[in-house]
Design a protein around this motif. Structure first.
Motif, PDB file in Angstrom:
ATOM      1  N   GLN A 244       4.508  -8.359  16.133  1.00  0.00           N
ATOM      2  CA  GLN A 244       4.401  -9.317  15.037  1.00  0.00           C
ATOM      3  C   GLN A 244       3.044 -10.017  15.061  1.00  0.00           C
ATOM      4  O   GLN A 244       2.473 -10.226  16.112  1.00  0.00           O
ATOM      5  CB  GLN A 244       5.514 -10.360  15.135  1.00  0.00           C
ATOM      6  N   PRO A 245       2.494 -10.376  13.899  1.00  0.00           N
ATOM      7  CA  PRO A 245       3.012 -10.135  12.551  1.00  0.00           C
ATOM      8  C   PRO A 245       2.611  -8.752  12.057  1.00  0.00           C
ATOM      9  O   PRO A 245       1.780  -8.081  12.685  1.00  0.00           O
ATOM     10  CB  PRO A 245       2.318 -11.226  11.735  1.00  0.00           C
ATOM     11  N   PRO A 246       3.165  -8.284  10.918  1.00  0.00           N
ATOM     12  CA  PRO A 246       2.697  -7.032  10.328  1.00  0.00           C
ATOM     13  C   PRO A 246       1.201  -7.152  10.009  1.00  0.00           C
ATOM     14  O   PRO A 246       0.718  -8.242   9.704  1.00  0.00           O
ATOM     15  CB  PRO A 246       3.514  -6.918   9.035  1.00  0.00           C
ATOM     16  N   PHE A 247       0.475  -6.045  10.067  1.00  0.00           N
ATOM     17  CA  PHE A 247      -0.970  -6.105   9.879  1.00  0.00           C
ATOM     18  C   PHE A 247      -1.422  -5.613   8.509  1.00  0.00           C
ATOM     19  O   PHE A 247      -2.544  -5.882   8.081  1.00  0.00           O
ATOM     20  CB  PHE A 247      -1.672  -5.256  10.946  1.00  0.00           C
ATOM     21  N   GLY A 248      -0.574  -4.881   7.783  1.00  0.00           N
ATOM     22  CA  GLY A 248      -0.986  -4.258   6.532  1.00  0.00           C
ATOM     23  C   GLY A 248      -0.995  -5.223   5.365  1.00  0.00           C
ATOM     24  O   GLY A 248      -0.621  -6.394   5.477  1.00  0.00           O
ATOM     25  N   ALA A 249      -1.455  -4.699   4.222  1.00  0.00           N
ATOM     26  CA  ALA A 249      -1.431  -5.488   2.990  1.00  0.00           C
ATOM     27  C   ALA A 249       0.014  -5.797   2.619  1.00  0.00           C
ATOM     28  O   ALA A 249       0.890  -4.942   2.718  1.00  0.00           O
ATOM     29  CB  ALA A 249      -2.109  -4.701   1.864  1.00  0.00           C
ATOM     30  N   LYS A 250       0.273  -7.029   2.221  1.00  0.00           N
ATOM     31  CA  LYS A 250       1.631  -7.448   1.883  1.00  0.00           C
ATOM     32  C   LYS A 250       2.202  -6.560   0.784  1.00  0.00           C
ATOM     33  O   LYS A 250       1.576  -6.355  -0.264  1.00  0.00           O
ATOM     34  CB  LYS A 250       1.627  -8.898   1.404  1.00  0.00           C
ATOM     35  N   SER A 251       3.359  -5.996   1.017  1.00  0.00           N
ATOM     36  CA  SER A 251       3.968  -5.111   0.032  1.00  0.00           C
ATOM     37  C   SER A 251       5.485  -5.142   0.171  1.00  0.00           C
ATOM     38  O   SER A 251       6.024  -5.627   1.177  1.00  0.00           O
ATOM     39  CB  SER A 251       3.449  -3.676   0.191  1.00  0.00           C
TER      40      SER A 251
ATOM     41  N   THR B 100       7.577   1.873  -2.151  1.00  0.00           N
ATOM     42  CA  THR B 100       6.653   0.743  -2.078  1.00  0.00           C
ATOM     43  C   THR B 100       6.108   0.460  -3.471  1.00  0.00           C
ATOM     44  O   THR B 100       5.705   1.379  -4.189  1.00  0.00           O
ATOM     45  CB  THR B 100       5.486   1.050  -1.121  1.00  0.00           C
ATOM     46  N   ILE B 101       6.104  -0.794  -3.856  1.00  0.00           N
ATOM     47  CA  ILE B 101       5.597  -1.191  -5.173  1.00  0.00           C
ATOM     48  C   ILE B 101       4.072  -1.177  -5.137  1.00  0.00           C
ATOM     49  O   ILE B 101       3.450  -1.956  -4.411  1.00  0.00           O
ATOM     50  CB  ILE B 101       6.111  -2.587  -5.561  1.00  0.00           C
ATOM     51  N   THR B 102       3.464  -0.263  -5.887  1.00  0.00           N
ATOM     52  CA  THR B 102       2.005  -0.128  -5.937  1.00  0.00           C
ATOM     53  C   THR B 102       1.529  -0.210  -7.386  1.00  0.00           C
ATOM     54  O   THR B 102       2.313  -0.066  -8.325  1.00  0.00           O
ATOM     55  CB  THR B 102       1.541   1.211  -5.340  1.00  0.00           C
ATOM     56  N   LYS B 103       0.226  -0.405  -7.560  1.00  0.00           N
ATOM     57  CA  LYS B 103      -0.340  -0.487  -8.914  1.00  0.00           C
ATOM     58  C   LYS B 103      -0.082   0.797  -9.692  1.00  0.00           C
ATOM     59  O   LYS B 103       0.319   0.761 -10.859  1.00  0.00           O
ATOM     60  CB  LYS B 103      -1.841  -0.766  -8.827  1.00  0.00           C
ATOM     61  N   ALA B 104      -0.320   1.932  -9.053  1.00  0.00           N
ATOM     62  CA  ALA B 104      -0.158   3.216  -9.745  1.00  0.00           C
ATOM     63  C   ALA B 104       1.288   3.436 -10.165  1.00  0.00           C
ATOM     64  O   ALA B 104       1.559   3.911 -11.280  1.00  0.00           O
ATOM     65  CB  ALA B 104      -0.632   4.351  -8.838  1.00  0.00           C
ATOM     66  N   ARG B 105       2.230   3.093  -9.305  1.00  0.00           N
ATOM     67  CA  ARG B 105       3.642   3.297  -9.642  1.00  0.00           C
ATOM     68  C   ARG B 105       4.108   2.345 -10.728  1.00  0.00           C
ATOM     69  O   ARG B 105       4.929   2.708 -11.573  1.00  0.00           O
ATOM     70  CB  ARG B 105       4.499   3.140  -8.386  1.00  0.00           C
ATOM     71  N   LEU B 106       3.581   1.107 -10.729  1.00  0.00           N
ATOM     72  CA  LEU B 106       3.975   0.148 -11.759  1.00  0.00           C
ATOM     73  C   LEU B 106       3.499   0.572 -13.143  1.00  0.00           C
ATOM     74  O   LEU B 106       4.079   0.167 -14.153  1.00  0.00           O
ATOM     75  CB  LEU B 106       3.411  -1.238 -11.424  1.00  0.00           C
TER      76      LEU B 106
END
Length: 274
Positions: free
Chosen positions: A212-219, A102-108
């Motif tokens: 549906q729809p997904p509930f989490g933060a878009k990632s 998953t693309i996250t701030k920490a990983r970027l």
């Protein structure tokens, strides 16, 4: 008397220059010269990477086969437990990581991510035909399972705390145990990334379906490269191949093959919200 030492010195200098030139090559040049792209991954993250009938299979296998074709090189997999994948990348045991992650701030901050290959937003999986759950908010007051300490289960609890009846969460050693309890009616849903539960629903359409729809933060999920000048051209080449596959429909076709649906993904790694 002086000719032989001179020739020996000249040969030594040439060897040093050749080695320096090889070292000066960036990762793309080295991959092209070797004719091999080495990719590290684990094999316990279906449908991206898993073992089927004794062989490595999944979306990543299909996608990287296409990437290698576009680059005109062969593909070599380095399979190891997830805890060894990122350290292996950092010590250059392979060229990049399939993962995906998953693309996250920490990983970027630490790595470069490829063009997204699938949505990673968290969603719920429910029992097929459960009319009491038609949208995520319907799970207020119900019990949701997931892998212990997973980000997906934490997001389910955070989401549930916003509902009139809070979601009760239940930890499991892994997602397979949670799916078993869902099928048996002991919990009302399982929280996991959309591609993973879409795959489960595709494999067992008479038992499960996605809420549906997904509930989490878009990632989004992406592939990982080292974040340095040496790896930049190789990462650019992988992005170019993925974007070509996106334009000609191969990416969507492979998403449908493995998830039962395709995803609308951006053309570059987005700035994540978390």
């Amino acid at each position: 008397m002086t000719k032989r030492p001179f020739l020996k010195t000249l040969a030594s200098a040439a060897l040093v220059l050749a080695c320096a030139g090889a070292h000066a090559q960036d990762s793309l040049a080295r991959v092209k010269q070797a004719g091999v792209l080495k990719v590290g991954t684990e094999t316990a993250f279906a449908p991206f990477d898993f073992i089927k009938d004794g062989a490595h299979a999944g979306l990543n296998v299909d996608l990287f086969n296409e990437i290698a074709k576009e680059m005109g090189v062969k593909l070599e997999w380095v399979l190891l437990p997830w805890e060894g994948v990122l350290p292996g990348l950092e010590t250059s045991k392979f060229d990049m990581v399939a993962g995906p992650a998953t693309i996250t701030k920490a990983r970027l901050e630490r790595y470069r991510f490829s063009v997204p290959v699938a949505e990673a937003t968290v969603a719920f999986l429910k029992r097929k035909g459960d009319a009491s759950v038609t949208k995520p908010a319907d799970l207020g007051g119900k019990t949701v399972g997931g892998a212990k300490s997973s980000a997906q289960l934490i997001q389910a609890k955070t989401f549930g705390d916003t509902l009139p009846g809070k979601i009760q969460t239940r930890d499991y050693p892994g997602n397979n145990e949670a799916y078993a309890d869902l099928a048996a009616g002991r919990i009302s849903a399982v929280s996991n990334s959309l591609p993973n539960i879409a795959y489960v629903a595709k494999q067992r359409p008479d038992t499960f379906e996605v809420v549906q729809p997904p509930f989490g933060a878009k990632s989004y999920f992406g592939y990982i490269s080292r974040k340095d000048a040496d790896a930049a051209k190789l990462a650019d080449a992988v992005d170019e191949a993925l974007l070509k596959m996106k334009r000609d429909g191969r990416l969507a076709s492979l998403q449908k093959k493995w998830f039962g649906e395709s995803f609308d993904t951006p053309d570059q790694a987005p700035a994540p919200s978390f």
